[in-house]
Design a protein around this motif. Structure first.
Motif, mmCIF file in Angstrom:
data_model
loop_
_atom_site.group_PDB
_atom_site.id
_atom_site.type_symbol
_atom_site.label_atom_id
_atom_site.label_comp_id
_atom_site.label_asym_id
_atom_site.label_seq_id
_atom_site.Cartn_x
_atom_site.Cartn_y
_atom_site.Cartn_z
ATOM 1 N N ARG A 89 -34.507 31.200 -72.857
ATOM 2 C CA ARG A 89 -34.541 29.770 -72.594
ATOM 3 C C ARG A 89 -33.131 29.191 -72.597
ATOM 4 O O ARG A 89 -32.222 29.755 -73.199
ATOM 5 C CB ARG A 89 -35.413 29.057 -73.616
ATOM 6 N N PHE A 90 -32.981 28.043 -71.942
ATOM 7 C CA PHE A 90 -31.693 27.356 -71.841
ATOM 8 C C PHE A 90 -31.265 26.815 -73.200
ATOM 9 O O PHE A 90 -32.077 26.290 -73.955
ATOM 10 C CB PHE A 90 -31.812 26.200 -70.834
ATOM 11 N N GLY A 91 -29.951 26.912 -73.477
ATOM 12 C CA GLY A 91 -29.397 26.369 -74.706
ATOM 13 C C GLY A 91 -28.382 25.262 -74.470
ATOM 14 O O GLY A 91 -28.473 24.192 -75.052
ATOM 15 N N ALA A 92 -27.415 25.513 -73.592
ATOM 16 C CA ALA A 92 -26.328 24.547 -73.377
ATOM 17 C C ALA A 92 -25.511 24.985 -72.168
ATOM 18 O O ALA A 92 -25.729 26.056 -71.606
ATOM 19 C CB ALA A 92 -25.439 24.467 -74.616
ATOM 20 N N TYR A 151 -14.605 28.691 -65.358
ATOM 21 C CA TYR A 151 -16.012 29.078 -65.468
ATOM 22 C C TYR A 151 -16.849 27.899 -65.921
ATOM 23 O O TYR A 151 -16.411 27.081 -66.735
ATOM 24 C CB TYR A 151 -16.198 30.181 -66.519
ATOM 25 N N VAL A 152 -18.062 27.857 -65.454
ATOM 26 C CA VAL A 152 -19.120 27.069 -66.065
ATOM 27 C C VAL A 152 -19.949 28.107 -66.803
ATOM 28 O O VAL A 152 -20.434 29.074 -66.196
ATOM 29 C CB VAL A 152 -19.972 26.328 -65.010
ATOM 30 N N THR A 153 -20.062 27.949 -68.114
ATOM 31 C CA THR A 153 -20.826 28.909 -68.911
ATOM 32 C C THR A 153 -22.165 28.300 -69.270
ATOM 33 O O THR A 153 -22.228 27.225 -69.857
ATOM 34 C CB THR A 153 -20.055 29.304 -70.190
ATOM 35 N N VAL A 154 -23.221 29.012 -68.904
ATOM 36 C CA VAL A 154 -24.582 28.608 -69.244
ATOM 37 C C VAL A 154 -24.995 29.458 -70.439
ATOM 38 O O VAL A 154 -24.988 30.685 -70.369
ATOM 39 C CB VAL A 154 -25.544 28.822 -68.057
ATOM 40 N N TRP A 155 -25.311 28.786 -71.535
ATOM 41 C CA TRP A 155 -25.682 29.459 -72.783
ATOM 42 C C TRP A 155 -27.197 29.555 -72.854
ATOM 43 O O TRP A 155 -27.892 28.547 -72.807
ATOM 44 C CB TRP A 155 -25.136 28.682 -73.978
ATOM 45 N N MET A 156 -27.693 30.784 -72.967
ATOM 46 C CA MET A 156 -29.125 31.038 -73.036
ATOM 47 C C MET A 156 -29.481 31.545 -74.433
ATOM 48 O O MET A 156 -28.688 32.242 -75.077
ATOM 49 C CB MET A 156 -29.525 32.076 -71.984
#
Length: 149
Positions: free
Chosen positions: A72-75, A88-93
């Motif tokens: 699931r998505f975190g931040a 970078y755009v970092t997607v935290w899962m």
């Protein structure tokens, strides 16, 4: 002196994955030119046409051999590396450990793996991690992962 950013390289999307087990999450010490010697959660680049969840599952399996679920998505953080000319755009899962004991399957990218929690974070942290800690999303992630104990 101002660092030159290679804007022709564009902005890349990185996926960082919290693999949670017993209130702790997996972290690795990075190897190579990009953040060498710093610590972060497993992850990698979003591939064309891939979902964030699929990237998280693939990268964790490739790097550690661990299977994850409940992804699931975190931040999200916006991470500029001026000295390296990268953005970078970092997607935290967030995810739950399902099976497998972590192993270093990509020794050219990682030298150590260990389970940590927010009270014993290793140093130094990878730049996107430092951004995450300062973000408004960090407290919500910390609460959710700490509740999983």
């Amino acid at each position: 002196m101002t660092a030159v950013i290679n804007s022709a390289a564009g902005v890349r999307v990185g996926i960082g994955v919290f693999v949670c087990r017993g209130g702790r999450f997996l972290m690795g010490r990075r190897r190579g030119a990009h953040g060498a010697g710093t610590w972060s959660v497993p992850g990698g680049h979003l591939e064309f046409g891939e979902s964030f969840e699929d990237t998280a599952v693939r990268e964790v399996a490739e790097e550690t051999g661990v299977q994850i679920g409940n992804v699931r998505f975190g931040a999200v953080t916006n991470d500029v590396f001026p000295g390296e000319g990268r953005h970078y755009v970092t997607v935290w899962m967030l995810s739950d450990h399902v099976a497998g004991e972590p192993a270093i399957l990509e020794p050219d990218k990682c030298t150590d793996l260990a389970w940590h929690d927010f009270d014993d974070l290793p140093e130094p942290l990878f730049l996107p991690w430092r951004q995450l800690v300062r973000s408004p999303h960090f407290d919500a992630i910390r609460r959710e992962l700490s509740a999983a104990r």
